[in-house]
Design a protein around this motif. Structure first.
Motif, PDB file in Angstrom:
ATOM      1  N   GLU A 322      55.436  94.439  92.085  1.00  0.00           N
ATOM      2  CA  GLU A 322      55.744  94.740  90.685  1.00  0.00           C
ATOM      3  C   GLU A 322      56.447  93.558  90.012  1.00  0.00           C
ATOM      4  O   GLU A 322      56.148  93.200  88.863  1.00  0.00           O
ATOM      5  N   GLU A 323      57.368  92.929  90.737  1.00  0.00           N
ATOM      6  CA  GLU A 323      58.071  91.763  90.187  1.00  0.00           C
ATOM      7  C   GLU A 323      57.104  90.601  89.958  1.00  0.00           C
ATOM      8  O   GLU A 323      57.169  89.921  88.915  1.00  0.00           O
ATOM      9  N   GLN A 324      56.211  90.366  90.926  1.00  0.00           N
ATOM     10  CA  GLN A 324      55.237  89.280  90.781  1.00  0.00           C
ATOM     11  C   GLN A 324      54.341  89.510  89.563  1.00  0.00           C
ATOM     12  O   GLN A 324      54.070  88.586  88.792  1.00  0.00           O
ATOM     13  N   VAL A 325      53.897  90.751  89.394  1.00  0.00           N
ATOM     14  CA  VAL A 325      53.001  91.086  88.289  1.00  0.00           C
ATOM     15  C   VAL A 325      53.702  90.873  86.946  1.00  0.00           C
ATOM     16  O   VAL A 325      53.139  90.291  86.010  1.00  0.00           O
ATOM     17  N   ASN A 326      54.953  91.319  86.839  1.00  0.00           N
ATOM     18  CA  ASN A 326      55.679  91.175  85.579  1.00  0.00           C
ATOM     19  C   ASN A 326      55.849  89.714  85.191  1.00  0.00           C
ATOM     20  O   ASN A 326      55.635  89.333  84.032  1.00  0.00           O
ATOM     21  N   THR A 327      56.228  88.888  86.150  1.00  0.00           N
ATOM     22  CA  THR A 327      56.406  87.456  85.868  1.00  0.00           C
ATOM     23  C   THR A 327      55.087  86.817  85.464  1.00  0.00           C
ATOM     24  O   THR A 327      55.022  86.038  84.497  1.00  0.00           O
ATOM     25  N   THR A 328      54.020  87.149  86.186  1.00  0.00           N
ATOM     26  CA  THR A 328      52.712  86.547  85.912  1.00  0.00           C
ATOM     27  C   THR A 328      52.190  86.984  84.542  1.00  0.00           C
ATOM     28  O   THR A 328      51.630  86.174  83.791  1.00  0.00           O
ATOM     29  N   GLU A 329      52.373  88.260  84.198  1.00  0.00           N
ATOM     30  CA  GLU A 329      51.917  88.739  82.889  1.00  0.00           C
ATOM     31  C   GLU A 329      52.631  88.017  81.753  1.00  0.00           C
ATOM     32  O   GLU A 329      52.017  87.666  80.735  1.00  0.00           O
ATOM     33  N   GLU A 330      53.934  87.799  81.898  1.00  0.00           N
ATOM     34  CA  GLU A 330      54.679  87.078  80.862  1.00  0.00           C
ATOM     35  C   GLU A 330      54.089  85.682  80.645  1.00  0.00           C
ATOM     36  O   GLU A 330      53.936  85.222  79.510  1.00  0.00           O
ATOM     37  N   ILE A 331      53.766  85.013  81.761  1.00  0.00           N
ATOM     38  CA  ILE A 331      53.243  83.643  81.671  1.00  0.00           C
ATOM     39  C   ILE A 331      51.849  83.633  81.049  1.00  0.00           C
ATOM     40  O   ILE A 331      51.557  82.831  80.147  1.00  0.00           O
ATOM     41  N   THR A 332      50.974  84.524  81.502  1.00  0.00           N
ATOM     42  CA  THR A 332      49.605  84.512  80.978  1.00  0.00           C
ATOM     43  C   THR A 332      49.581  84.873  79.500  1.00  0.00           C
ATOM     44  O   THR A 332      48.836  84.275  78.708  1.00  0.00           O
ATOM     45  N   GLN A 333      50.400  85.822  79.087  1.00  0.00           N
ATOM     46  CA  GLN A 333      50.402  86.219  77.682  1.00  0.00           C
ATOM     47  C   GLN A 333      50.983  85.121  76.795  1.00  0.00           C
ATOM     48  O   GLN A 333      50.561  84.957  75.648  1.00  0.00           O
ATOM     49  N   SER A 334      51.919  84.342  77.338  1.00  0.00           N
ATOM     50  CA  SER A 334      52.461  83.224  76.561  1.00  0.00           C
ATOM     51  C   SER A 334      51.417  82.131  76.336  1.00  0.00           C
ATOM     52  O   SER A 334      51.557  81.302  75.436  1.00  0.00           O
ATOM     53  N   ASN A 335      50.356  82.141  77.154  1.00  0.00           N
ATOM     54  CA  ASN A 335      49.263  81.183  76.999  1.00  0.00           C
ATOM     55  C   ASN A 335      48.032  81.806  76.340  1.00  0.00           C
ATOM     56  O   ASN A 335      46.936  81.248  76.408  1.00  0.00           O
ATOM     57  N   GLY A 336      48.219  82.961  75.714  1.00  0.00           N
ATOM     58  CA  GLY A 336      47.107  83.595  74.993  1.00  0.00           C
ATOM     59  C   GLY A 336      46.214  84.450  75.851  1.00  0.00           C
ATOM     60  O   GLY A 336      45.111  84.833  75.422  1.00  0.00           O
ATOM     61  N   GLY A 337      46.653  84.773  77.073  1.00  0.00           N
ATOM     62  CA  GLY A 337      45.841  85.592  77.970  1.00  0.00           C
ATOM     63  C   GLY A 337      45.776  87.045  77.532  1.00  0.00           C
ATOM     64  O   GLY A 337      46.676  87.552  76.853  1.00  0.00           O
ATOM     65  N   SER A 338      44.729  87.724  77.939  1.00  0.00           N
ATOM     66  CA  SER A 338      44.547  89.141  77.601  1.00  0.00           C
ATOM     67  C   SER A 338      45.438  90.012  78.470  1.00  0.00           C
ATOM     68  O   SER A 338      46.060  89.540  79.431  1.00  0.00           O
ATOM     69  N   ASP A 339      45.501  91.303  78.147  1.00  0.00           N
ATOM     70  CA  ASP A 339      46.128  92.257  79.060  1.00  0.00           C
ATOM     71  C   ASP A 339      45.336  92.270  80.366  1.00  0.00           C
ATOM     72  O   ASP A 339      44.122  92.040  80.384  1.00  0.00           O
ATOM     73  N   PHE A 340      46.033  92.566  81.459  1.00  0.00           N
ATOM     74  CA  PHE A 340      45.366  92.585  82.759  1.00  0.00           C
ATOM     75  C   PHE A 340      44.397  93.769  82.857  1.00  0.00           C
ATOM     76  O   PHE A 340      44.737  94.892  82.461  1.00  0.00           O
ATOM     77  N   ALA A 341      43.222  93.515  83.390  1.00  0.00           N
ATOM     78  CA  ALA A 341      42.306  94.582  83.807  1.00  0.00           C
ATOM     79  C   ALA A 341      42.550  94.788  85.300  1.00  0.00           C
ATOM     80  O   ALA A 341      42.324  93.883  86.106  1.00  0.00           O
ATOM     81  N   TRP A 342      43.020  95.976  85.677  1.00  0.00           N
ATOM     82  CA  TRP A 342      43.528  96.192  87.028  1.00  0.00           C
ATOM     83  C   TRP A 342      42.450  96.635  88.021  1.00  0.00           C
ATOM     84  O   TRP A 342      41.508  97.325  87.660  1.00  0.00           O
ATOM     85  N   ALA A 343      42.659  96.229  89.269  1.00  0.00           N
ATOM     86  CA  ALA A 343      41.868  96.728  90.399  1.00  0.00           C
ATOM     87  C   ALA A 343      42.877  97.110  91.470  1.00  0.00           C
ATOM     88  O   ALA A 343      43.315  96.274  92.263  1.00  0.00           O
ATOM     89  N   ARG A 344      43.271  98.385  91.469  1.00  0.00           N
ATOM     90  CA  ARG A 344      44.368  98.820  92.339  1.00  0.00           C
ATOM     91  C   ARG A 344      43.881  99.419  93.662  1.00  0.00           C
ATOM     92  O   ARG A 344      44.488  99.182  94.707  1.00  0.00           O
ATOM     93  N   ASP A 345      42.814 100.201  93.632  1.00  0.00           N
ATOM     94  CA  ASP A 345      42.344 100.816  94.878  1.00  0.00           C
ATOM     95  C   ASP A 345      41.449  99.846  95.640  1.00  0.00           C
ATOM     96  O   ASP A 345      40.918  98.875  95.086  1.00  0.00           O
TER      97      ASP A 345
END
Length: 493
Positions: A322-345
């Motif tokens: 969860e911590e890794q995902v939060n940090t990565t999402e902040e970085i990608t969105q700061s570079n114009g990245g989309s919301d994550f499309a998840w593959a959890r199972d």
């Protein structure tokens, strides 16, 4: 055989003395070779049985090529040893008769490394396929050369352990060691070079050695020269790997994958560098350009946006992921990245990564009837945005079909060049592009190959990369271990 006669044009009558002498000479050569081959194959059969030797044309051609664009160069004989003792005995016969030896695993290489340039004997190692000496408490295992990465992980399924190095193809593990393979998980778990603890190797004269000592498997050592890593990446030019002791890992508690789209190549690659600089222990971070994601969508019936894209995967405990995902999402969105499309199972994750691993076939489907040539380079992370952007511009400028996909967390990426092999201009264009790409990587303090190896295709580039003195040292090592130049001749050095 062809002849060019100048300046006088000679016309051969069917019964002319020139024709008769040439015919007799060729016939005598074939007869002599045939008798020599009969003697040697008889010796081979005495070692590994009648079903362990083949002279069949179809079998030889199957073992004379890999997945590369290099033409088939079949061996004279194919043998299937069943043990290290048989490999050693066969090698001694080849050494005595000065016959080239070409090791063969699954044939999934990409640089022509299995072609028999001088004929000789192909050692197909797939009958040696046992998983040996699993030590769960020590996180290591010994495998024979016929064991593939999928077979090993299937064997480990109930143990809570796995071997993570994943080049995409279901390659043999000893073949992966021979080429210093890596893949999508290398950013977290390293390449084969970091995950091989010991090797059993048969040298050209049949001598059997253990690169870290017989049966030894410490997690680290400072004893003597690093012979293990001398043979990792040697591409069959120094010896035949007959056993590998490998490092294993615990299966993570949690695994989550995601897809993120970006407005530009620069934004996607900048995000990769920033994620790693932030210290996120990401398990996979793969880049696909717009051409590649479009090809994957079509080939796998997916519907991701056709823009530069990152495939990501996170391993760890539930909380750490969860911590890794939060940090990565902040970085990608700061570079114009989309919301994550998840593959959890597990099933969705497998489908996602299957699409990435099918990139070769997806690229081929862009131009049915054509061939593909995949070239790879690797640069320091800080140089990655520059080289990816420049490479994309080069492809567009020259009108080439070359989807880009890469293990960008390592600074390593591939161009899968799709070409018509019957079009000389197109073949030359792809060759010139590959040379420009490699030299661009070298100019940025990188390497001409991050994981495919040198084989046939990059020998001249290796010389540029290493320089004359380092090449002389490599050639000296080769001459010491294989003074008759029998081990996979014409490759690497």
């Amino acid at each position: 055989m062809s002849f060019v006669w100048t300046p006088i044009r000679r016309v051969f009558h069917p019964q002319s003395p020139y024709r008769l002498v040439l015919s007799r000479t060729m016939k005598n050569e074939r007869t002599a070779k045939g008798k020599g081959l009969d003697r040697v194959t008889s010796a081979f059969r005495s070692v590994c049985g009648d079903d362990g030797v083949s002279l069949g044309e179809a079998v030889r051609e199957q073992h004379g090529k890999d997945e590369s664009v290099h033409r088939c160069r079949p061996p004279d004989v194919v043998v299937w040893p069943r043990s290290v003792d048989e490999v050693s005995a066969l090698a001694k016969i080849c050494h005595h008769h000065r016959l080239p030896i070409i090791p063969f695993g699954t044939g999934t290489g990409l640089e022509g490394g299995v072609g028999a340039l001088q004929g000789g004997v192909c050692f197909s190692l797939m009958k040696m396929a046992q998983v040996l000496n699993l030590h769960q408490e020590d996180f290591d295992v010994m495998v024979e050369p016929g064991v593939t990465r999928k077979a090993l992980n299937s064997h480990l399924r109930e143990t809570g352990l796995w071997f993570p190095v994943d080049p995409g193809a279901d390659a043999s593990l000893c073949g992966m060691a021979a080429t210093s393979a890596s893949g999508t998980n290398a950013v977290r778990y390293g390449t084969m070079r970091e995950n091989v603890l010991n090797l059993e190797v048969v040298l050209a004269d049949g001598t059997v050695i253990h690169t870290a000592g017989r049966g030894r498997r410490p997690r680290k050592t400072s004893a003597g020269y690093n012979l293990t890593n001398l043979f990792v990446g040697s591409e069959g030019t120094l010896g035949i790997i007959t056993k590998a002791t490998l490092r294993l890992y615990g299966v993570p508690e949690a695994m989550v994958s995601a897809v993120c789209s970006f407005p530009s190549v620069q934004a996607a690659v900048d995000s990769t560098v920033e994620v790693l600089q932030a210290g996120v222990p990401i398990a996979r971070i793969e880049f696909l350009d717009d051409v590649m994601i479009d090809a994957c969508n079509r080939f796998n019936s997916l519907s991701y946006p056709v823009t530069p894209t990152l495939f990501l995967e996170f391993h760890g405990t539930e909380r750490s992921v969860e911590e890794q995902v939060n940090t990565t999402e902040e970085i990608t969105q700061s570079n114009g990245g989309s919301d994550f499309a998840w593959a959890r199972d597990a099933d969705t994750r497998l489908r996602l990564w299957k699409a990435r691993h099918d990139a070769w076939y997806a690229a081929l489907a862009l131009r049915p009837g054509c061939k593909a040539y995949s070239t790879d380079v690797c640069v320091p992370l800080s140089r990655l945005p520059q080289i990816v952007v420049e490479t994309k511009e080069d492809l567009i400028e020259h009108g080439l079909t070359g989807p880009i996909a890469g293990h960008v967390g390592d600074g390593n990426f591939h161009c899968i060049m799709v070409l018509d092999p019957n079009n000389p201009a197109e073949v030359k264009g792809v060759h010139d592009f590959a040379e420009r790409l490699a030299r661009r990587a070298l100019a940025l303090d990188g390497t001409c190959t991050g994981e495919h190896g040198v084989g046939l295709g990059k020998r001249s580039l290796l010389r540029e990369e290493m320089g004359p003195h380092a090449m002389e040292l490599m050639e000296g090592l080769k001459a010491t271990l294989d003074p008759r130049n029998l081990m996979n001749p014409g490759k690497v050095v």
